[in-house]
Motif scaffolding. Structure first.
Motif, PDB file in Angstrom:
ATOM      1  N   VAL A  69       0.931  -1.050   0.046  1.00 15.59           N
ATOM      2  CA  VAL A  69      -0.108  -0.003  -0.014  1.00 15.59           C
ATOM      3  C   VAL A  69       0.821   1.353  -0.125  1.00 15.59           C
ATOM      4  CG1 VAL A  69      -1.737   1.325   1.352  1.00 15.59           C
ATOM      5  CG2 VAL A  69      -1.880  -1.148   1.316  1.00 15.59           C
ATOM      6  N   GLU A  70       0.799   2.195  -1.163  1.00 14.53           N
ATOM      7  CA  GLU A  70       1.690   3.230  -1.066  1.00 14.53           C
ATOM      8  C   GLU A  70       1.079   4.284  -0.259  1.00 14.53           C
ATOM      9  OE1 GLU A  70       2.994   4.897  -4.978  1.00 14.53           O
ATOM     10  OE2 GLU A  70       2.352   2.856  -5.852  1.00 14.53           O
ATOM     11  N   GLN A  71       2.089   4.678   0.729  1.00 17.17           N
ATOM     12  CA  GLN A  71       1.691   5.587   1.692  1.00 17.17           C
ATOM     13  C   GLN A  71       2.788   6.058   2.441  1.00 17.17           C
ATOM     14  OE1 GLN A  71      -1.182   3.721   4.145  1.00 17.17           O
ATOM     15  NE2 GLN A  71       0.351   2.839   5.498  1.00 17.17           N
ATOM     16  N   LYS A  72       2.922   7.561   2.900  1.00 18.61           N
ATOM     17  CA  LYS A  72       4.088   7.735   3.414  1.00 18.61           C
ATOM     18  C   LYS A  72       3.999   7.475   5.059  1.00 18.61           C
ATOM     19  CE  LYS A  72       6.555  12.392   3.145  1.00 18.61           C
ATOM     20  NZ  LYS A  72       7.679  11.846   2.378  1.00 18.61           N
ATOM     21  N   ASN A  73       5.161   7.010   5.425  1.00 21.90           N
ATOM     22  CA  ASN A  73       5.377   5.964   6.799  1.00 21.90           C
ATOM     23  C   ASN A  73       6.479   6.476   7.558  1.00 21.90           C
ATOM     24  OD1 ASN A  73       3.039   4.188   6.229  1.00 21.90           O
ATOM     25  ND2 ASN A  73       4.435   3.232   4.909  1.00 21.90           N
ATOM     26  N   ASN A  74       6.176   6.383   8.777  1.00 19.36           N
ATOM     27  CA  ASN A  74       7.356   6.178   9.743  1.00 19.36           C
ATOM     28  C   ASN A  74       8.017   4.664   9.546  1.00 19.36           C
ATOM     29  OD1 ASN A  74       7.494   9.037  10.640  1.00 19.36           O
ATOM     30  ND2 ASN A  74       5.831   8.308  12.344  1.00 19.36           N
ATOM     31  N   PRO A  75       9.079   4.653   9.107  1.00 19.06           N
ATOM     32  CA  PRO A  75       9.613   3.255   9.174  1.00 19.06           C
ATOM     33  C   PRO A  75       9.658   2.392  10.410  1.00 19.06           C
ATOM     34  CG  PRO A  75      10.810   4.693   7.938  1.00 19.06           C
ATOM     35  CD  PRO A  75      10.196   5.497   8.653  1.00 19.06           C
ATOM     36  N   GLY A  76       9.091   1.189  10.174  1.00 27.67           N
ATOM     37  CA  GLY A  76       9.020   0.459  11.317  1.00 27.67           C
ATOM     38  C   GLY A  76       8.080  -0.847  10.989  1.00 27.67           C
ATOM     39  N   VAL A  77       7.645  -1.645  12.204  1.00 27.45           N
ATOM     40  CA  VAL A  77       6.641  -2.605  11.979  1.00 27.45           C
ATOM     41  C   VAL A  77       5.404  -2.410  12.902  1.00 27.45           C
ATOM     42  CG1 VAL A  77       8.550  -4.432  11.614  1.00 27.45           C
ATOM     43  CG2 VAL A  77       7.761  -3.995  13.901  1.00 27.45           C
ATOM     44  N   ASP A  78       4.447  -3.136  12.507  1.00 28.53           N
ATOM     45  CA  ASP A  78       3.326  -3.103  13.239  1.00 28.53           C
ATOM     46  C   ASP A  78       3.064  -4.496  13.626  1.00 28.53           C
ATOM     47  OD1 ASP A  78       2.675  -0.580  12.530  1.00 28.53           O
ATOM     48  OD2 ASP A  78       1.345  -0.947  10.680  1.00 28.53           O
ATOM     49  N   LEU A  79       2.856  -4.428  15.080  1.00 31.91           N
ATOM     50  CA  LEU A  79       2.812  -5.863  15.613  1.00 31.91           C
ATOM     51  C   LEU A  79       1.561  -5.798  16.546  1.00 31.91           C
ATOM     52  CD1 LEU A  79       6.398  -6.291  17.312  1.00 31.91           C
ATOM     53  CD2 LEU A  79       5.606  -6.956  15.294  1.00 31.91           C
TER      54      LEU A  79
END
Length: 115
Positions: free
Chosen positions: A76-86
């Motif tokens: 999904v193209e979107q601007k993010n703060n790099p990291g993981v969702d747990l």
């Protein structure tokens, strides 16, 4: 014949991003042991590469030059703060998404916000 060559060259140039060409491996940190599908993934730093677009993406995690895990995801193209969702449920922590600068790789079958 020359037109065919030009057309083929343009097709390759336009199709390359669709298949992940230029997708440089990135580093992702998994802060704790997580479940990815039926596989337990140990906490650590991994190199991440992916191919494909949309709902047809293959993610490859490597460590020390060896493939540790390959799994399907949705990009999904979107601007993010790099990291993981747990997400933790009944004592089991599951990897839900890997967020890169401009794309979120959401694991297939995992519930995501907004769904």
């Amino acid at each position: 014949m020359n037109r065919l060559t030009v057309f083929a060259s343009m097709l390759v140039l336009f199709a390359a991003p669709v298949f992940g060409a230029g997708n440089k491996p990135q580093t992702v940190i998994i802060p704790e042991n997580v479940q990815v599908g039926s596989t337990q993934l140990a906490a650590g730093t991994y190199k991440l590469a992916f191919t494909g677009t949309g709902s047809d993406v293959q993610v490859i995690l490597t460590q020390a030059g060896k493939t540790v895990l390959t799994f399907a995801a949705k990009a999904v193209e979107q601007k993010n703060n790099p990291g993981v969702d747990l997400i933790t449920n009944a004592g089991v922590t599951t990897l839900e998404a890997i967020n890169l600068d401009k794309v979120s790789l959401q694991l297939e079958g995992a519930p995501h916000p907004g769904q």
